[in-house]
Scaffold this motif. Structure first.
Motif, short mmCIF file in Angstrom:
data_model
loop_
_atom_site.label_atom_id
_atom_site.label_comp_id
_atom_site.label_asym_id
_atom_site.label_seq_id
_atom_site.Cartn_x
_atom_site.Cartn_y
_atom_site.Cartn_z
N THR A 23 0.79 -1.15 -0.15
CA THR A 23 0.13 -0.05 0.02
C THR A 23 0.88 1.27 0.00
OG1 THR A 23 -1.65 -1.13 1.44
CG2 THR A 23 -2.01 1.32 1.18
N ALA A 24 2.10 1.36 0.69
CA ALA A 24 2.78 2.42 1.20
C ALA A 24 3.40 2.92 -0.16
CB ALA A 24 3.54 2.33 2.16
N ASP A 76 -3.94 -3.25 -3.62
CA ASP A 76 -2.87 -3.12 -2.71
C ASP A 76 -2.84 -4.27 -1.53
OD1 ASP A 76 -5.39 -1.75 -1.79
OD2 ASP A 76 -3.88 -1.18 0.05
N VAL A 78 -0.73 -5.98 1.99
CA VAL A 78 0.20 -5.70 3.21
C VAL A 78 1.57 -6.05 3.23
CG1 VAL A 78 -1.98 -5.94 4.78
CG2 VAL A 78 -0.52 -8.04 4.39
N ASP A 139 -5.79 1.72 -1.94
CA ASP A 139 -5.13 2.09 -0.28
C ASP A 139 -6.17 1.53 0.64
OD1 ASP A 139 -7.39 3.94 -1.02
OD2 ASP A 139 -6.57 5.54 0.25
N GLU A 141 -6.02 -1.25 2.37
CA GLU A 141 -5.43 -2.17 3.47
C GLU A 141 -5.04 -1.02 4.72
OE1 GLU A 141 -5.39 -4.95 3.93
OE2 GLU A 141 -5.28 -6.33 2.48
N VAL A 142 -5.17 0.32 4.36
CA VAL A 142 -4.94 1.19 5.40
C VAL A 142 -6.08 2.05 5.64
CG1 VAL A 142 -2.27 1.50 5.34
CG2 VAL A 142 -3.88 2.90 3.75
N HIS A 345 -3.24 -12.08 5.25
CA HIS A 345 -2.15 -11.22 6.13
C HIS A 345 -1.52 -12.46 6.64
CE1 HIS A 345 -4.61 -7.18 6.35
NE2 HIS A 345 -4.86 -8.01 5.13
#
Length: 375
Positions: A23-24, A76, A78, A139, A141-142, A345
């Motif tokens: 994601t980042a 996205d 993790v 995005d 996952e956040v 995850h």
């Protein structure tokens, strides 16, 4: 073109899984979105719109007015870069493995193949999907901070939302808890741990008292969980900690329970002289209540029966998804229509390969029903 055959679906899944998309990393998620856009154009015969709300890539296909059914998913994952080196994409003993395969790239592959099959089944493929919107984000996952407003706007346009997140051991997700993460900050007073520790006010010890109080805010009977998680204290090993903090993960099936826990955190009081507390409220996602999915789940059960499938099961789960946000604006939402497998995850993330065509067929049948193509 092969439509909804297992080999073609596995090949498309391999393409997506082998494009790592944590994601980042906005560049990485954009590369994965580019691959998915090409895949969608090939299977559906039309290019998506490129959107970049909040700096994160989103893809949208809108067929006709796009005001009947919203199909929702994310690209996205993790998993950090390099995970493929130790957990490569593989198919063995009927299981597909690889980072992000279960959560949730296979759901997106099944979606494209389901819609392509609908197009192929109609003599007028141009109009077959009239009323369908596809929205794919990067995005989730956040908590979807960049895509959330777009997701809710699209949900308001539509009469139903189908979320392609993974199933729970084959069961569709008919309810989800609301989720939030708050932080408790403890301020104390530093002192030398050997020479004069009595001059300090130990923030770590105060935090220990508060953690014991925090866990009491849970209510197992109502399914409310309150979990102290990431914790830190102090600056050096020979100093009485002047500050400490803990993240508090809160999950609940009702907004009332979320509010009760938040009020309980605010009501905490310090136990040790010289310490003080501050609660930092995090953003909370709303619950996805059972009534938001009940009608759609009934129609999914009927669709499964028409296909000769085993009866579908529904389940309430603790994890959140973008379906929480679409239900919050009042649009009926059914989740868990994606992968069958397990290990979201986790190191044992996997998909049961043989279920992919069947779940794609279920989605195609449900979409056709919601578009009025089934009697």
């Amino acid at each position: 073109m092969n439509v909804m055959t297992l080999p073609s679906m596995i090949a498309d899944l391999e393409t997506l899984v082998c494009c790592e998309s944590p994601t980042a990393d906005r560049a990485a998620t954009k590369r994965c979105a580019e691959l998915f856009a090409e895949m969608g154009a090939r299977l559906l015969g039309s290019e998506p719109e490129w959107l970049e709300h909040g700096g994160a890539a989103q893809l949208r296909w809108r067929f006709g007015q796009g005001d009947r059914v919203l199909l929702l998913g994310h690209l996205d994952t993790v998993w950090p870069h390099g995970t493929l080196d130790r957990l490569p994409f593989a198919l063995a003993d009927g299981k597909i493995t690889g980072p992000g395969c279960f959560d949730m790239k296979v759901g997106l592959v099944q979606m494209l193949h389901a819609l392509a099959a609908l197009q192929a089944s109609s003599p007028d493929a141009v109009d077959t999907l009239d009323g369908v919107t596809i929205l794919v984000t990067t995005d989730e996952e956040v908590g979807s901070p960049a895509a959330r407003a777009l997701i809710q706007d699209e949900a308001r346009r539509n009469q139903a939302v189908l979320v392609l997140e993974a199933s729970a051991d084959g069961a569709l997700k008919t309810a989800r808890k609301g989720a939030g993460c708050h932080r408790l900050h403890v301020q104390g007073r530093a002192a030398h741990a050997g020479l004069e520790p009595e001059r300090g006010a130990n923030a770590a010890v105060e935090l220990a008292h508060q953690i014991l109080a925090i866990v009491q805010l849970a209510d197992p009977a109502l399914g409310t969980t309150v979990t102290p998680s990431l914790t830190s204290a102090g600056d050096s090993a020979n100093t009485v900690p002047r500050a400490a903090r803990v993240a508090v993960d809160v999950r609940a099936f009702s907004a009332e329970e979320q509010q009760r826990v938040a009020a309980g955190l605010e009501a905490l009081r310090p136990r040790l002289e010289g310490t003080s507390l501050r609660v930092e409220r995090g953003h909370e996602s709303p619950p996805l209540p059972p009534e938001a999915s009940s009608d759609l789940f009934a129609r999914a059960q009927q669709a499964a029966a028409r296909l000769g499938m085993d009866p579908l099961r529904g389940i309430a789960v603790g994890g959140g998804s973008d379906g929480n946000w679409t239900a919050a604006v009042g649009t009926p939402t059914l989740d868990g229509l994606g992968a069958v497998g397990g290990g979201a995850h986790a190191e044992d993330e996997h998909v049961l390969a043989e279920t992919m065509p069947e779940r794609a067929a279920l989605l195609a049948e449900l979409v056709a029903d919601l578009l009025g193509a089934r009697s």
